[in-house]
Design a protein around this motif. Sequence first.
Motif, PDB file in Angstrom:
ATOM      1  N   VAL A  78       1.868   9.989  57.407  1.00 23.28           N
ATOM      2  CA  VAL A  78       1.853  11.122  56.469  1.00 23.28           C
ATOM      3  C   VAL A  78       1.081  12.289  57.058  1.00 23.28           C
ATOM      4  CG1 VAL A  78       1.065  11.914  54.199  1.00 23.28           C
ATOM      5  CG2 VAL A  78       2.174   9.678  54.421  1.00 23.28           C
ATOM      6  N   GLU A  79      -0.044  12.023  57.709  1.00 25.41           N
ATOM      7  CA  GLU A  79      -0.827  13.094  58.318  1.00 25.41           C
ATOM      8  C   GLU A  79       0.017  13.859  59.343  1.00 25.41           C
ATOM      9  OE1 GLU A  79      -5.209  13.718  60.235  1.00 25.41           O
ATOM     10  OE2 GLU A  79      -4.132  11.885  60.793  1.00 25.41           O
ATOM     11  N   THR A  80       0.738  13.152  60.179  1.00 26.41           N
ATOM     12  CA  THR A  80       1.600  13.792  61.177  1.00 26.41           C
ATOM     13  C   THR A  80       2.657  14.635  60.496  1.00 26.41           C
ATOM     14  OG1 THR A  80       1.253  11.949  62.691  1.00 26.41           O
ATOM     15  CG2 THR A  80       3.165  13.344  63.114  1.00 26.41           C
ATOM     16  N   ARG A  81       3.252  14.105  59.469  1.00 25.27           N
ATOM     17  CA  ARG A  81       4.306  14.828  58.738  1.00 25.27           C
ATOM     18  C   ARG A  81       3.747  16.081  58.066  1.00 25.27           C
ATOM     19  NH1 ARG A  81       9.571  12.772  57.566  1.00 25.27           N
ATOM     20  NH2 ARG A  81      10.538  14.264  56.182  1.00 25.27           N
ATOM     21  N   LEU A  82       2.566  15.972  57.470  1.00 28.84           N
ATOM     22  CA  LEU A  82       1.952  17.135  56.812  1.00 28.84           C
ATOM     23  C   LEU A  82       1.551  18.194  57.833  1.00 28.84           C
ATOM     24  CD1 LEU A  82      -0.236  15.399  54.069  1.00 28.84           C
ATOM     25  CD2 LEU A  82       1.952  16.578  53.758  1.00 28.84           C
ATOM     26  N   ASP A  83       1.076  17.753  59.017  1.00 25.67           N
ATOM     27  CA  ASP A  83       0.742  18.697  60.085  1.00 25.67           C
ATOM     28  C   ASP A  83       1.975  19.492  60.510  1.00 25.67           C
ATOM     29  OD1 ASP A  83      -1.938  18.042  60.213  1.00 25.67           O
ATOM     30  OD2 ASP A  83      -1.711  16.690  61.927  1.00 25.67           O
ATOM     31  N   GLU A 138      -6.800  17.412  52.504  1.00 24.81           N
ATOM     32  CA  GLU A 138      -7.860  16.733  51.759  1.00 24.81           C
ATOM     33  C   GLU A 138      -7.441  15.330  51.346  1.00 24.81           C
ATOM     34  OE1 GLU A 138     -10.168  17.239  47.538  1.00 24.81           O
ATOM     35  OE2 GLU A 138      -9.600  19.061  48.589  1.00 24.81           O
ATOM     36  N   ALA A 139      -6.158  15.167  51.008  1.00 24.07           N
ATOM     37  CA  ALA A 139      -5.661  13.859  50.601  1.00 24.07           C
ATOM     38  C   ALA A 139      -5.775  12.844  51.735  1.00 24.07           C
ATOM     39  CB  ALA A 139      -4.210  13.966  50.128  1.00 24.07           C
ATOM     40  N   VAL A 140      -5.551  13.286  52.953  1.00 23.27           N
ATOM     41  CA  VAL A 140      -5.638  12.387  54.107  1.00 23.27           C
ATOM     42  C   VAL A 140      -7.081  11.925  54.307  1.00 23.27           C
ATOM     43  CG1 VAL A 140      -5.364  12.218  56.612  1.00 23.27           C
ATOM     44  CG2 VAL A 140      -3.598  13.330  55.244  1.00 23.27           C
ATOM     45  N   LEU A 199      -2.703   8.185  47.298  1.00 29.41           N
ATOM     46  CA  LEU A 199      -3.182   9.563  47.426  1.00 29.41           C
ATOM     47  C   LEU A 199      -2.369  10.342  48.460  1.00 29.41           C
ATOM     48  CD1 LEU A 199      -7.048   9.019  47.390  1.00 29.41           C
ATOM     49  CD2 LEU A 199      -5.700  10.214  45.662  1.00 29.41           C
ATOM     50  N   VAL A 200      -2.162   9.739  49.647  1.00 29.30           N
ATOM     51  CA  VAL A 200      -1.418  10.473  50.675  1.00 29.30           C
ATOM     52  C   VAL A 200       0.070  10.544  50.350  1.00 29.30           C
ATOM     53  CG1 VAL A 200      -3.024  10.126  52.572  1.00 29.30           C
ATOM     54  CG2 VAL A 200      -1.182   8.498  52.244  1.00 29.30           C
ATOM     55  N   LEU A 201       0.590   9.500  49.727  1.00 27.67           N
ATOM     56  CA  LEU A 201       2.014   9.545  49.373  1.00 27.67           C
ATOM     57  C   LEU A 201       2.277  10.597  48.305  1.00 27.67           C
ATOM     58  CD1 LEU A 201       3.038   5.793  49.448  1.00 27.67           C
ATOM     59  CD2 LEU A 201       3.429   7.559  51.181  1.00 27.67           C
ATOM     60  N   ASN A 202       1.364  10.742  47.372  1.00 29.39           N
ATOM     61  CA  ASN A 202       1.524  11.794  46.360  1.00 29.39           C
ATOM     62  C   ASN A 202       1.496  13.176  47.003  1.00 29.39           C
ATOM     63  OD1 ASN A 202       1.762   9.961  44.291  1.00 29.39           O
ATOM     64  ND2 ASN A 202      -0.380  10.094  43.692  1.00 29.39           N
ATOM     65  N   GLU A 203       0.675  13.330  48.015  1.00 26.52           N
ATOM     66  CA  GLU A 203       0.609  14.600  48.739  1.00 26.52           C
ATOM     67  C   GLU A 203       1.924  14.855  49.478  1.00 26.52           C
ATOM     68  OE1 GLU A 203      -1.158  18.159  49.792  1.00 26.52           O
ATOM     69  OE2 GLU A 203      -1.962  16.650  48.439  1.00 26.52           O
ATOM     70  N   LEU A 204       2.449  13.826  50.091  1.00 22.01           N
ATOM     71  CA  LEU A 204       3.704  13.950  50.836  1.00 22.01           C
ATOM     72  C   LEU A 204       4.891  14.205  49.913  1.00 22.01           C
ATOM     73  CD1 LEU A 204       5.334  13.544  53.546  1.00 22.01           C
ATOM     74  CD2 LEU A 204       5.619  11.178  52.781  1.00 22.01           C
ATOM     75  N   LEU A 205       4.962  13.442  48.841  1.00 17.49           N
ATOM     76  CA  LEU A 205       6.137  13.478  47.969  1.00 17.49           C
ATOM     77  C   LEU A 205       6.059  14.570  46.916  1.00 17.49           C
ATOM     78  CD1 LEU A 205       6.528   9.634  47.513  1.00 17.49           C
ATOM     79  CD2 LEU A 205       7.849  11.128  49.032  1.00 17.49           C
ATOM     80  N   LYS A 213       4.586  20.146  58.679  1.00 13.44           N
ATOM     81  CA  LYS A 213       4.943  21.069  57.601  1.00 13.44           C
ATOM     82  C   LYS A 213       4.082  22.328  57.646  1.00 13.44           C
ATOM     83  CE  LYS A 213       6.796  18.127  53.936  1.00 13.44           C
ATOM     84  NZ  LYS A 213       6.560  17.636  52.578  1.00 13.44           N
ATOM     85  N   GLN A 214       2.789  22.148  57.946  1.00 13.99           N
ATOM     86  CA  GLN A 214       1.886  23.299  57.981  1.00 13.99           C
ATOM     87  C   GLN A 214       2.174  24.205  59.159  1.00 13.99           C
ATOM     88  OE1 GLN A 214      -2.110  21.732  57.874  1.00 13.99           O
ATOM     89  NE2 GLN A 214      -2.093  21.563  55.657  1.00 13.99           N
ATOM     90  N   LEU A 215       2.653  23.636  60.258  1.00  9.62           N
ATOM     91  CA  LEU A 215       2.963  24.441  61.439  1.00  9.62           C
ATOM     92  C   LEU A 215       4.234  25.244  61.279  1.00  9.62           C
ATOM     93  CD1 LEU A 215       2.015  21.968  64.315  1.00  9.62           C
ATOM     94  CD2 LEU A 215       0.737  23.967  63.520  1.00  9.62           C
ATOM     95  N   SER A 216       5.154  24.767  60.433  1.00  8.34           N
ATOM     96  CA  SER A 216       6.429  25.494  60.292  1.00  8.34           C
ATOM     97  C   SER A 216       6.387  26.564  59.233  1.00  8.34           C
ATOM     98  CB  SER A 216       7.557  24.546  60.001  1.00  8.34           C
ATOM     99  OG  SER A 216       7.238  23.525  59.128  1.00  8.34           O
TER     100      SER A 216
END
Length: 129
Positions: A119-124, A2-4, A48-54, A126-129
């Motif tokens: 960030v989107e790539t990094r979050l993707d 959602e943040a992305v 917004l996305v950095l807060n989601e990542l960090l 994380k969700q896959l692992s």
Amino acid sequence: MEAVSEARRHIDNAKDFLSNNAKKEDGLYKDKKYVKIAGHTAYTGILLVLNELLGKKNRKTPKSVEWYQYELSRVDKSLLAAFTTAYQILHIDMGYQGSKSAKLASVGLQEAEKIIRWVETRLDKKQLS
């Protein structure tokens, strides 16, 4: 994620402010007010996305730019470089000083989009692992 999508919405809104309200002429925006609004809007999208990542550390208090720089230096140096550029252009040059350069605004928005994609790539991943 959602943040992305929210961050992308902020970038789209910033672009709309520039194209519909700031009135570009000869490579310069005529209305400083909308340049400032666009800069702040795009910078908020990045946060917004950095807060989601960090993570949501210390939710009650706003984080300083130094906090973001320190945390990003531990994650990825190229992301830190993109953030530093985006901070300078979107937050300082556009958001506070109202820089009217369309070329500068374009670079700032490109850096913002680069950060969001990273960030989107990094979050993707994380969700896959």
